[in-house]
Design a protein around this motif. Structure first.
Motif, PDB file in Angstrom:
ATOM      1  N   SER A 188      48.544  38.263  49.240  1.00 43.95           N
ATOM      2  CA  SER A 188      47.505  39.229  48.879  1.00 43.95           C
ATOM      3  C   SER A 188      46.119  38.649  49.075  1.00 43.95           C
ATOM      4  CB  SER A 188      47.688  39.688  47.429  1.00 43.95           C
ATOM      5  OG  SER A 188      47.373  38.666  46.506  1.00 43.95           O
ATOM      6  N   LEU A 189      45.945  37.328  48.844  1.00 44.37           N
ATOM      7  CA  LEU A 189      44.657  36.679  49.113  1.00 44.37           C
ATOM      8  C   LEU A 189      44.352  36.720  50.606  1.00 44.37           C
ATOM      9  CD1 LEU A 189      45.170  35.555  46.198  1.00 44.37           C
ATOM     10  CD2 LEU A 189      44.054  33.452  46.965  1.00 44.37           C
ATOM     11  N   VAL A 190      45.376  36.390  51.401  1.00 45.75           N
ATOM     12  CA  VAL A 190      45.198  36.412  52.857  1.00 45.75           C
ATOM     13  C   VAL A 190      44.849  37.824  53.323  1.00 45.75           C
ATOM     14  CG1 VAL A 190      46.347  36.039  55.072  1.00 45.75           C
ATOM     15  CG2 VAL A 190      46.799  34.487  53.146  1.00 45.75           C
ATOM     16  N   GLN A 191      45.534  38.825  52.770  1.00 46.41           N
ATOM     17  CA  GLN A 191      45.293  40.218  53.154  1.00 46.41           C
ATOM     18  C   GLN A 191      43.863  40.629  52.870  1.00 46.41           C
ATOM     19  OE1 GLN A 191      47.972  42.629  54.410  1.00 46.41           O
ATOM     20  NE2 GLN A 191      45.940  43.180  55.169  1.00 46.41           N
ATOM     21  N   ARG A 192      43.321  40.229  51.722  1.00 44.07           N
ATOM     22  CA  ARG A 192      41.975  40.645  51.334  1.00 44.07           C
ATOM     23  C   ARG A 192      40.881  39.841  52.044  1.00 44.07           C
ATOM     24  NH1 ARG A 192      41.323  43.553  46.662  1.00 44.07           N
ATOM     25  NH2 ARG A 192      39.192  43.739  47.438  1.00 44.07           N
ATOM     26  N   GLU A 193      41.170  38.607  52.432  1.00 41.98           N
ATOM     27  CA  GLU A 193      40.141  37.751  53.018  1.00 41.98           C
ATOM     28  C   GLU A 193      40.100  37.790  54.545  1.00 41.98           C
ATOM     29  OE1 GLU A 193      37.758  36.273  51.604  1.00 41.98           O
ATOM     30  OE2 GLU A 193      38.290  35.456  49.642  1.00 41.98           O
ATOM     31  N   ALA A 194      41.244  37.953  55.197  1.00 43.07           N
ATOM     32  CA  ALA A 194      41.284  37.943  56.662  1.00 43.07           C
ATOM     33  C   ALA A 194      40.816  39.279  57.213  1.00 43.07           C
ATOM     34  CB  ALA A 194      42.686  37.619  57.152  1.00 43.07           C
ATOM     35  N   ASN A 207      39.733  34.110  38.594  1.00 40.76           N
ATOM     36  CA  ASN A 207      38.592  33.392  39.152  1.00 40.76           C
ATOM     37  C   ASN A 207      39.034  32.041  39.711  1.00 40.76           C
ATOM     38  OD1 ASN A 207      36.197  32.141  39.778  1.00 40.76           O
ATOM     39  ND2 ASN A 207      35.207  32.560  37.808  1.00 40.76           N
ATOM     40  N   THR A 208      39.198  31.976  41.023  1.00 40.25           N
ATOM     41  CA  THR A 208      39.641  30.735  41.655  1.00 40.25           C
ATOM     42  C   THR A 208      38.491  29.768  41.913  1.00 40.25           C
ATOM     43  OG1 THR A 208      39.515  31.838  43.819  1.00 40.25           O
ATOM     44  CG2 THR A 208      41.669  31.766  42.724  1.00 40.25           C
ATOM     45  N   TYR A 209      37.288  30.094  41.433  1.00 39.81           N
ATOM     46  CA  TYR A 209      36.175  29.137  41.475  1.00 39.81           C
ATOM     47  C   TYR A 209      36.260  28.174  40.294  1.00 39.81           C
ATOM     48  CZ  TYR A 209      33.466  31.134  45.322  1.00 39.81           C
ATOM     49  OH  TYR A 209      33.029  31.538  46.563  1.00 39.81           O
ATOM     50  N   VAL A 210      36.883  28.626  39.198  1.00 43.20           N
ATOM     51  CA  VAL A 210      36.976  27.762  38.016  1.00 43.20           C
ATOM     52  C   VAL A 210      38.422  27.391  37.680  1.00 43.20           C
ATOM     53  CG1 VAL A 210      34.826  28.615  37.023  1.00 43.20           C
ATOM     54  CG2 VAL A 210      36.977  29.770  36.464  1.00 43.20           C
ATOM     55  N   HIS A 211      39.377  28.154  38.189  1.00 44.85           N
ATOM     56  CA  HIS A 211      40.791  27.856  37.926  1.00 44.85           C
ATOM     57  C   HIS A 211      41.445  27.331  39.201  1.00 44.85           C
ATOM     58  CE1 HIS A 211      40.351  29.767  34.070  1.00 44.85           C
ATOM     59  NE2 HIS A 211      40.014  30.926  34.633  1.00 44.85           N
ATOM     60  N   GLY A 229      44.449  26.378  41.833  1.00 44.57           N
ATOM     61  CA  GLY A 229      45.704  26.989  42.256  1.00 44.57           C
ATOM     62  C   GLY A 229      45.561  28.476  42.524  1.00 44.57           C
ATOM     63  N   LEU A 230      46.693  29.131  42.739  1.00 44.08           N
ATOM     64  CA  LEU A 230      46.696  30.563  42.993  1.00 44.08           C
ATOM     65  C   LEU A 230      46.290  31.319  41.737  1.00 44.08           C
ATOM     66  CD1 LEU A 230      50.063  30.863  44.993  1.00 44.08           C
ATOM     67  CD2 LEU A 230      47.749  31.125  45.939  1.00 44.08           C
ATOM     68  N   PRO A 231      45.768  32.519  41.882  1.00 48.24           N
ATOM     69  CA  PRO A 231      45.467  33.329  40.693  1.00 48.24           C
ATOM     70  C   PRO A 231      46.751  33.718  39.969  1.00 48.24           C
ATOM     71  CG  PRO A 231      45.203  34.629  42.683  1.00 48.24           C
ATOM     72  CD  PRO A 231      45.422  33.209  43.128  1.00 48.24           C
ATOM     73  N   VAL A 232      46.595  34.371  38.831  1.00 40.34           N
ATOM     74  CA  VAL A 232      47.749  34.681  37.986  1.00 40.34           C
ATOM     75  C   VAL A 232      48.659  35.742  38.584  1.00 40.34           C
ATOM     76  CG1 VAL A 232      46.597  33.977  35.871  1.00 40.34           C
ATOM     77  CG2 VAL A 232      46.363  36.342  36.681  1.00 40.34           C
ATOM     78  N   GLY A 233      48.212  36.403  39.635  1.00 37.58           N
ATOM     79  CA  GLY A 233      49.038  37.431  40.271  1.00 37.58           C
ATOM     80  C   GLY A 233      48.369  37.959  41.521  1.00 37.58           C
ATOM     81  N   PRO A 234      49.051  38.847  42.253  1.00 40.84           N
ATOM     82  CA  PRO A 234      48.477  39.429  43.466  1.00 40.84           C
ATOM     83  C   PRO A 234      47.187  40.191  43.175  1.00 40.84           C
ATOM     84  CG  PRO A 234      50.843  39.829  43.351  1.00 40.84           C
ATOM     85  CD  PRO A 234      50.430  39.300  42.017  1.00 40.84           C
ATOM     86  N   ILE A 235      46.345  40.299  44.192  1.00 41.26           N
ATOM     87  CA  ILE A 235      45.086  41.026  44.055  1.00 41.26           C
ATOM     88  C   ILE A 235      45.042  42.239  44.983  1.00 41.26           C
ATOM     89  CG2 ILE A 235      43.828  38.967  43.317  1.00 41.26           C
ATOM     90  CD1 ILE A 235      42.663  38.823  46.176  1.00 41.26           C
ATOM     91  N   GLY A 236      46.184  42.685  45.418  1.00 43.35           N
ATOM     92  CA  GLY A 236      46.268  43.846  46.297  1.00 43.35           C
ATOM     93  C   GLY A 236      47.641  43.909  46.931  1.00 43.35           C
ATOM     94  N   ALA A 237      47.795  44.833  47.866  1.00 43.79           N
ATOM     95  CA  ALA A 237      49.089  45.060  48.511  1.00 43.79           C
ATOM     96  C   ALA A 237      49.133  44.380  49.875  1.00 43.79           C
ATOM     97  CB  ALA A 237      49.340  46.562  48.670  1.00 43.79           C
ATOM     98  N   PRO A 238      49.858  43.267  50.009  1.00 42.36           N
ATOM     99  CA  PRO A 238      49.956  42.609  51.310  1.00 42.36           C
ATOM    100  C   PRO A 238      50.976  43.282  52.214  1.00 42.36           C
ATOM    101  CG  PRO A 238      51.208  41.390  49.698  1.00 42.36           C
ATOM    102  CD  PRO A 238      50.563  42.530  48.950  1.00 42.36           C
ATOM    103  N   GLY A 239      50.670  43.293  53.506  1.00 43.49           N
ATOM    104  CA  GLY A 239      51.597  43.838  54.487  1.00 43.49           C
ATOM    105  C   GLY A 239      52.389  42.741  55.168  1.00 43.49           C
ATOM    106  N   ASP A 240      53.132  43.110  56.194  1.00 43.93           N
ATOM    107  CA  ASP A 240      54.004  42.159  56.882  1.00 43.93           C
ATOM    108  C   ASP A 240      53.243  40.989  57.489  1.00 43.93           C
ATOM    109  OD1 ASP A 240      56.562  43.342  56.464  1.00 43.93           O
ATOM    110  OD2 ASP A 240      56.099  44.858  57.974  1.00 43.93           O
ATOM    111  N   VAL A 241      52.091  41.262  58.109  1.00 47.62           N
ATOM    112  CA  VAL A 241      51.328  40.195  58.778  1.00 47.62           C
ATOM    113  C   VAL A 241      50.855  39.167  57.761  1.00 47.62           C
ATOM    114  CG1 VAL A 241      49.286  39.672  60.147  1.00 47.62           C
ATOM    115  CG2 VAL A 241      50.621  41.722  60.645  1.00 47.62           C
TER     116      VAL A 241
END
Length: 358
Positions: free
Chosen positions: A226-232, A286-290, A292-304
């Motif tokens: 989900s991080l990759v989906q939102r950032e890429a 908040n991955t600026y202060v924590h 590792g990965l966040p506590v859960g997904p931040i959106g719906a990731p697709g296959d890519v």
């Protein structure tokens, strides 16, 4: 002598009158019997009542799971699609291979039994609802889209999603975020919120199965993807973004993703965040202060995005920044100095495009 003949004539007249009365009564009785029996005889030879025309108006007929031909006939008769259930059932008896599939069908009223059957067998008459959920959508965005296209209130989805036990999610899943696979779905009219959510979760499970993700790793993979989906932004950058995050995880470096910070604030549409937001330790995303990965997904990731999270592109990058959000151009850097130079390009873009990204 004359008197006797007169009496005989009167007697004969009375007998004739009685005879005619009896005959008339018989004729009337026969007429009544014929009037009562004729319609029934005609019905016997003419078949059950049936409409002759192609129908008028429009009505939606619902076929429930498990209903047989007689049930469908009764529904059609109730909604005045057919004149009698007998005419419809007679056709089904002649062809026992006819089947009915659950769903809603748009037909006309006062159709012939054969016309109604043909209409119910035509896939073009099936009423279906279609919705497309884009990659990266968060739960509120998904619910809004589902309400718009399916007509189901968002409150119904919120209520259904509140009971995670019905969806058999991993124990570390806090919500169903990330589990609603982004795709195009087709549902029958009359679908409810829990069934829609279950279908989307099942589709996400299918995607994870196809990618070879083990049960124990699914929540982590969806969070990463989900991080990759939102950032890429561009297809070729998904693997590079995943590599930056993986490299940071490997050395214990914070991910510092603005997308995670924004998610935690509830401002899902923003690209940039404020210094105050990035310093907020109470934001579990908040991955600026924590670390590792966040506590859960931040959106719906697709296959890519899922594939990128599983197999990041090879590289030593530790930084990336999209320098031109309009084109999606993203710069990946190995050093902080290189990254700062790229950030200056992004800041110049913001100056050139005031109000963008907020």
């Amino acid at each position: 002598m004359a008197g006797r003949r007169a009496r005989e004539r009167k007697a004969r007249g009375r007998r004739r009158l009685i005879g005619w009365s009896i005959a008339l009564a018989v004729v009337i009785a026969i007429g009544i019997a014929v009037a009562w029996a004729l319609p029934r005889v005609l019905d016997r030879f003419s078949g059950p009542e049936d409409y002759a025309g192609p129908g008028t108006g429009e009505v939606v007929v619902q076929v429930q799971s498990g209903q047989n031909g007689s049930d469908v006939a009764a529904t059609l008769r109730e909604q005045d699609v057919i004149a009698s259930t007998e005419a419809f059932v007679d056709i089904l008896v002649e062809d026992p291979t006819i089947q009915f599939h659950p769903g809603a069908y748009r037909v006309q009223q006062q159709m012939s039994a054969q016309g109604a059957l043909d209409a119910m067998q035509d896939p073009a008459n099936k009423v279906e609802l279609r919705v497309t959920v884009p990659e990266g959508y968060t739960l509120p965005q998904v619910y809004e889209r589902l309400e718009r296209d399916l007509g189901i209130p968002q409150a119904d989805f919120l209520q259904a999603a509140g009971d995670l036990t019905q969806f058999d999610l991993p124990a570390d899943a806090l919500t169903i975020e990330g589990w609603l696979f982004p795709a195009t779905y087709t549902f029958d009219d009359g679908i409810d919120a829990p069934t829609v959510l279950q279908a989307m979760i099942d589709r996400q499970r299918q995607a994870l199965d196809q990618a070879g993700v083990a049960e124990a790793d699914r929540q982590r993979v969806l969070t990463f993807a989900s991080l990759v989906q939102r950032e890429a932004r561009l297809p070729d950058d998904f693997g590079r973004v995943a590599r930056v995050f993986q490299n940071r995880l490997d050395i214990g470096m914070r991910l510092q993703s603005d997308a995670t910070v924004a998610y935690g604030t509830g401002n899902f549409h923003v690209v940039t965040t404020t210094r105050e937001e990035r310093e907020d330790a109470e934001n579990p995303y908040n991955t600026y202060v924590h670390t590792g990965l966040p506590v859960g997904p931040i959106g719906a990731p697709g296959d890519v995005a899922i594939q990128a999270a599983l197999a990041p592109t090879e590289g030593d990058w530790l930084y990336f920044v999209t320098v031109d959000p309009n084109t999606g151009e993203t710069v990946f850097s190995n050093t902080l100095a290189e990254h700062n130079a790229a950030v200056q390009r992004f800041q110049q873009f913001l100056r050139d495009n005031p109000g963008w990204g907020g």
